[in-house]
Design a protein around this motif. Structure first.
Motif, mmCIF file in Angstrom:
data_model
loop_
_atom_site.group_PDB
_atom_site.id
_atom_site.type_symbol
_atom_site.label_atom_id
_atom_site.label_comp_id
_atom_site.label_asym_id
_atom_site.label_seq_id
_atom_site.Cartn_x
_atom_site.Cartn_y
_atom_site.Cartn_z
ATOM 1 N N GLU A 32 33.904 3.992 -50.006
ATOM 2 C CA GLU A 32 33.977 2.900 -50.977
ATOM 3 C C GLU A 32 34.688 1.690 -50.390
ATOM 4 N N CYS A 33 34.082 0.514 -50.558
ATOM 5 C CA CYS A 33 34.690 -0.739 -50.095
ATOM 6 C C CYS A 33 34.282 -1.842 -51.054
ATOM 7 N N LEU A 34 35.106 -2.084 -52.066
ATOM 8 C CA LEU A 34 34.758 -3.074 -53.083
ATOM 9 C C LEU A 34 34.511 -4.441 -52.473
ATOM 10 N N THR A 35 35.390 -4.872 -51.579
ATOM 11 C CA THR A 35 35.262 -6.218 -51.026
ATOM 12 C C THR A 35 33.993 -6.381 -50.201
ATOM 13 N N GLY A 36 33.632 -5.358 -49.443
ATOM 14 C CA GLY A 36 32.432 -5.448 -48.625
ATOM 15 C C GLY A 36 31.162 -5.127 -49.383
ATOM 16 N N ASP A 37 31.181 -4.050 -50.174
ATOM 17 C CA ASP A 37 29.973 -3.581 -50.852
ATOM 18 C C ASP A 37 29.560 -4.487 -52.006
ATOM 19 N N ALA A 38 30.549 -4.988 -52.760
ATOM 20 C CA ALA A 38 30.239 -5.779 -53.957
ATOM 21 C C ALA A 38 30.353 -7.284 -53.721
ATOM 22 N N PHE A 39 31.324 -7.701 -52.908
ATOM 23 C CA PHE A 39 31.619 -9.128 -52.780
ATOM 24 C C PHE A 39 31.087 -9.750 -51.500
ATOM 25 N N GLY A 40 30.495 -8.936 -50.622
ATOM 26 C CA GLY A 40 29.930 -9.474 -49.391
ATOM 27 C C GLY A 40 30.966 -9.945 -48.393
ATOM 28 N N SER A 41 32.150 -9.323 -48.395
ATOM 29 C CA SER A 41 33.200 -9.719 -47.457
ATOM 30 C C SER A 41 32.720 -9.608 -46.019
ATOM 31 N N GLN A 42 33.089 -10.582 -45.209
ATOM 32 C CA GLN A 42 32.814 -10.544 -43.774
ATOM 33 C C GLN A 42 34.031 -10.087 -42.977
ATOM 34 N N HIS A 43 35.049 -9.635 -43.676
ATOM 35 C CA HIS A 43 36.196 -9.075 -42.969
ATOM 36 C C HIS A 43 35.829 -7.759 -42.304
ATOM 37 N N CYS A 44 34.861 -7.052 -42.910
ATOM 38 C CA CYS A 44 34.380 -5.781 -42.379
ATOM 39 C C CYS A 44 32.857 -5.830 -42.337
ATOM 40 N N GLU A 45 32.232 -4.709 -41.942
ATOM 41 C CA GLU A 45 30.774 -4.631 -41.926
ATOM 42 C C GLU A 45 30.247 -3.644 -42.960
ATOM 43 N N CYS A 46 31.101 -3.266 -43.920
ATOM 44 C CA CYS A 46 30.765 -2.177 -44.836
ATOM 45 C C CYS A 46 29.535 -2.458 -45.692
ATOM 46 N N GLY A 47 29.466 -3.650 -46.266
ATOM 47 C CA GLY A 47 28.318 -3.971 -47.109
ATOM 48 C C GLY A 47 27.013 -3.930 -46.339
ATOM 49 N N ASP A 48 27.032 -4.463 -45.134
ATOM 50 C CA ASP A 48 25.827 -4.449 -44.301
ATOM 51 C C ASP A 48 25.463 -3.026 -43.883
ATOM 52 N N GLN A 49 26.453 -2.192 -43.650
ATOM 53 C CA GLN A 49 26.176 -0.803 -43.290
ATOM 54 C C GLN A 49 25.560 -0.043 -44.459
ATOM 55 N N LEU A 50 26.059 -0.286 -45.657
ATOM 56 C CA LEU A 50 25.479 0.367 -46.833
ATOM 57 C C LEU A 50 24.029 -0.059 -47.014
ATOM 58 N N ASP A 51 23.777 -1.351 -46.880
ATOM 59 C CA ASP A 51 22.415 -1.879 -46.983
ATOM 60 C C ASP A 51 21.512 -1.231 -45.930
ATOM 61 N N ALA A 52 21.983 -1.174 -44.688
ATOM 62 C CA ALA A 52 21.179 -0.602 -43.608
ATOM 63 C C ALA A 52 20.918 0.878 -43.826
ATOM 64 N N ALA A 53 21.914 1.599 -44.342
ATOM 65 C CA ALA A 53 21.745 3.032 -44.573
ATOM 66 C C ALA A 53 20.723 3.308 -45.664
ATOM 67 N N LEU A 54 20.775 2.558 -46.736
ATOM 68 C CA LEU A 54 19.806 2.745 -47.819
ATOM 69 C C LEU A 54 18.395 2.433 -47.342
ATOM 70 N N ARG A 55 18.265 1.379 -46.555
ATOM 71 C CA ARG A 55 16.949 1.038 -46.015
ATOM 72 C C ARG A 55 16.444 2.125 -45.059
ATOM 73 N N ALA A 56 17.343 2.669 -44.262
ATOM 74 C CA ALA A 56 16.958 3.692 -43.298
ATOM 75 C C ALA A 56 16.489 4.963 -43.985
ATOM 76 N N VAL A 57 17.173 5.351 -45.050
ATOM 77 C CA VAL A 57 16.793 6.550 -45.794
ATOM 78 C C VAL A 57 15.393 6.385 -46.392
ATOM 79 N N VAL A 58 15.134 5.225 -46.946
ATOM 80 C CA VAL A 58 13.805 4.979 -47.525
ATOM 81 C C VAL A 58 12.743 4.970 -46.430
ATOM 82 N N ALA A 59 13.028 4.331 -45.311
ATOM 83 C CA ALA A 59 12.068 4.300 -44.201
ATOM 84 C C ALA A 59 11.800 5.706 -43.672
ATOM 85 N N GLU A 60 12.817 6.558 -43.686
ATOM 86 C CA GLU A 60 12.683 7.941 -43.236
ATOM 87 C C GLU A 60 11.810 8.760 -44.173
ATOM 88 N N GLY A 61 11.822 8.380 -45.465
ATOM 89 C CA GLY A 61 11.065 9.125 -46.471
ATOM 90 C C GLY A 61 11.897 10.124 -47.236
#
Length: 219
Positions: free
Chosen positions: A67-96
């Motif tokens: 969980e990372c409120l600042t990254g996942d919800a607010f798009g913080s660039q202090h970390c890469e958490c939000g982008d990692q969550l986005d990439a993981a969800l996309r990867a799971v869907v692409a995998e099937g």
């Protein structure tokens, strides 16, 4: 040298300390997931696994996302958490098929939201993420992945392909009885605001971030 510090239709029993409470369809911009909600009786946290497709038991593509409120919800660039969550969800869907386990109680590597913000304030003054936690008298990383392993077991998953750059996540799953067949890199291009943070994660927390080499050599 820098110091390195199952089956979705059935309700699970409570013998492991984690109770499956609800399954609900969750249509998202990525695809239609099944949100499987759990109660961790040991810690009192509510947890959720986003399941896509028919999982099977072996070599399931997964992400354990802290969980990372600042990254996942607010798009913080202090970390890469939000982008990692986005990439993981996309990867799971692409995998099937696959699972993203969203781990609540992991905010700020387990120190909580307000403590994380205090640590961020110290980082703005020049400390790195490790030094900031220690300056506050807090652990560098207080996360526990036992609940994630129990959730995967409840879903019938025996071995995984783990989307993570953090070797400690792999070690934790193995320690809790989940085989890790492969660790899949989840590399997000750095930006000016997080490059120092990412370097610290590589140099002091052993994260596998080879894509930083080009940035380091050009700076």
């Amino acid at each position: 040298m820098t110091e390195k510090i199952g089956i979705l239709g059935k309700k699970s029993p409570q013998r492991t300390g984690v109770e499956r409470v609800v399954n609900a369809p969750l249509p998202t911009v990525y695809g239609k997931f099944q949100a499987v909600g759990y109660l961790d009786h040991d810690r009192g946290d509510e947890q959720v696994a986003l399941v896509y497709g028919d999982l099977g038991t072996d070599d399931v593509l997964i992400r354990l996302h802290s969980e990372c409120l600042t990254g996942d919800a607010f798009g913080s660039q202090h970390c890469e958490c939000g982008d990692q969550l986005d990439a993981a969800l996309r990867a799971v869907v692409a995998e099937g098929a696959g699972v993203v386990v969203y781990l609540r109680g992991h905010e700020g590597r387990g120190i909580g939201l307000l403590a994380k913000l205090r640590a961020m304030a110290l980082q703005a003054e020049g400390l790195d993420t490790v030094e900031a936690n220690l300056a506050l008298g807090l652990p560098v990383d207080a996360r526990d992945y036992g609940v994630a392993a129990r959730i995967l077991e409840d879903l019938g998953v025996k071995s995984v392909r783990l989307m993570s750059n953090n070797p400690r996540k792999r070690e934790a799953l193995v320690d809790h009885g989940i085989e890790v067949a492969e660790q899949v890199p989840l590399l997000i291009p750095p930006c000016e605001n997080n490059i120092t943070y990412l370097r610290t994660k590589r140099e002091r927390l052993d994260h596998h971030l080879p894509h930083l080499d080009a940035v380091v050599s050009s700076s």
